[in-house]
Design a protein around this motif. Structure first.
Motif, mmCIF file in Angstrom:
data_model
loop_
_atom_site.group_PDB
_atom_site.id
_atom_site.type_symbol
_atom_site.label_atom_id
_atom_site.label_comp_id
_atom_site.label_asym_id
_atom_site.label_seq_id
_atom_site.Cartn_x
_atom_site.Cartn_y
_atom_site.Cartn_z
ATOM 1 N N TRP A 1 -4.853 -34.960 -22.519
ATOM 2 C CA TRP A 1 -4.915 -34.939 -21.059
ATOM 3 C C TRP A 1 -5.465 -33.600 -20.586
ATOM 4 O O TRP A 1 -5.104 -32.546 -21.089
ATOM 5 N N THR B 1 -6.306 -31.419 -16.974
ATOM 6 C CA THR B 1 -6.113 -31.292 -15.529
ATOM 7 C C THR B 1 -7.126 -30.292 -14.991
ATOM 8 O O THR B 1 -7.074 -29.105 -15.342
ATOM 9 N N PRO C 1 -5.157 -30.138 -9.192
ATOM 10 C CA PRO C 1 -4.017 -30.049 -10.117
ATOM 11 C C PRO C 1 -3.094 -31.271 -10.088
ATOM 12 O O PRO C 1 -2.216 -31.385 -10.933
ATOM 13 N N ASN C 2 -3.308 -32.183 -9.155
ATOM 14 C CA ASN C 2 -2.449 -33.369 -9.069
ATOM 15 C C ASN C 2 -3.055 -34.591 -9.763
ATOM 16 O O ASN C 2 -2.567 -35.700 -9.567
ATOM 17 N N GLU C 3 -4.109 -34.398 -10.512
ATOM 18 C CA GLU C 3 -4.656 -35.494 -11.294
ATOM 19 C C GLU C 3 -5.055 -34.982 -12.672
ATOM 20 O O GLU C 3 -5.316 -33.799 -12.858
ATOM 21 N N ARG C 4 -5.064 -35.891 -13.637
ATOM 22 C CA ARG C 4 -5.458 -35.527 -14.988
ATOM 23 C C ARG C 4 -6.282 -36.655 -15.600
ATOM 24 O O ARG C 4 -6.166 -37.816 -15.178
ATOM 25 N N ASN D 1 -0.390 -37.366 -10.055
ATOM 26 C CA ASN D 1 0.985 -36.884 -10.057
ATOM 27 C C ASN D 1 1.731 -37.469 -8.865
ATOM 28 O O ASN D 1 1.311 -37.317 -7.721
ATOM 29 N N TRP E 1 3.648 -39.250 -13.806
ATOM 30 C CA TRP E 1 2.243 -39.565 -13.645
ATOM 31 C C TRP E 1 2.075 -41.065 -13.537
ATOM 32 O O TRP E 1 2.749 -41.816 -14.213
#
Length: 186
Positions: free
Chosen positions: A112, A114, A119-122, A148, A154
């Motif tokens: 994963w 990011t 920073p709220n998705e990967r 996130n 997640w």
């Protein structure tokens, strides 16, 4: 007493295993009703010369894993996929941490990743190199995206349309560059 019995039993088991692995040379003529009469070549009973002529599972030189004489002739072992696509895929995905890479099966799986900007998705990618030719249908990329929704929670999300195609195009472009560089170097 129990531990010494267990040791003796273990040693006996190892000895039996090793003895079972020892090669023996069977004399087929000494077994009634067995080879060579049981096997047929071109409608007739096979002879020992016929049996030797058929060869072995790994060829006349055996299985050559570590190179040797065949590797100097251009044989030997190498990766089982197109080397330009393999290298280009590794170069294109170099910004992501790798989870595994199998050069014989042609599979590269990233861990994963990011992005700093979001920073709220990967993202996670899996690249499949499907052949030995440098062609557009020899590479397939799967992209996975999660968002996130809470602390360490997640949830799978939809990948934007065109992301997979863009990754595959970037890999193919890099592979073509590597191939041109290789041709110019010779």
């Amino acid at each position: 007493m129990n531990s010494s019995f267990a040791k003796i039993l273990g040693i006996a088991a190892i000895y039996a295993l090793l003895a079972g692995c020892a090669g023996t040379q069977a004399d087929y003529d000494s077994f009634p009703g067995s080879a060579p009469g049981d096997q047929r070549v071109n409608g007739r009973a096979a002879t020992r010369a016929d049996m030797k002529e058929q060869g072995t599972l790994f060829g006349s030189d055996g299985l050559n894993i570590f190179g040797g004489e065949d590797s100097q002739k251009g044989g030997g072992t190498g990766i089982g996929v197109n080397t330009f696509l393999w290298r280009a895929t590794l170069d294109t995905l170099s910004f992501m941490p790798l989870n595994s890479a199998d050069p014989f099966g042609g599979v590269i799986i990233s861990d994963w990743y990011t992005p700093v900007e979001t920073p709220n998705e990967r993202f996670k990618l899996t690249a499949y190199i499907l052949g030995t030719a440098l062609r557009s249908d020899a590479i397939k990329v799967s992209v996975f995206r999660q968002v996130n929704v809470g602390p360490n929670q997640w949830q799978d999300a939809v990948v934007e349309e065109g992301t997979v195609t863009a990754m595959e195009d970037a890999i193919l472009t890099r592979a073509r560059q590597l191939r041109i560089d290789s041709a110019n170097a010779q």
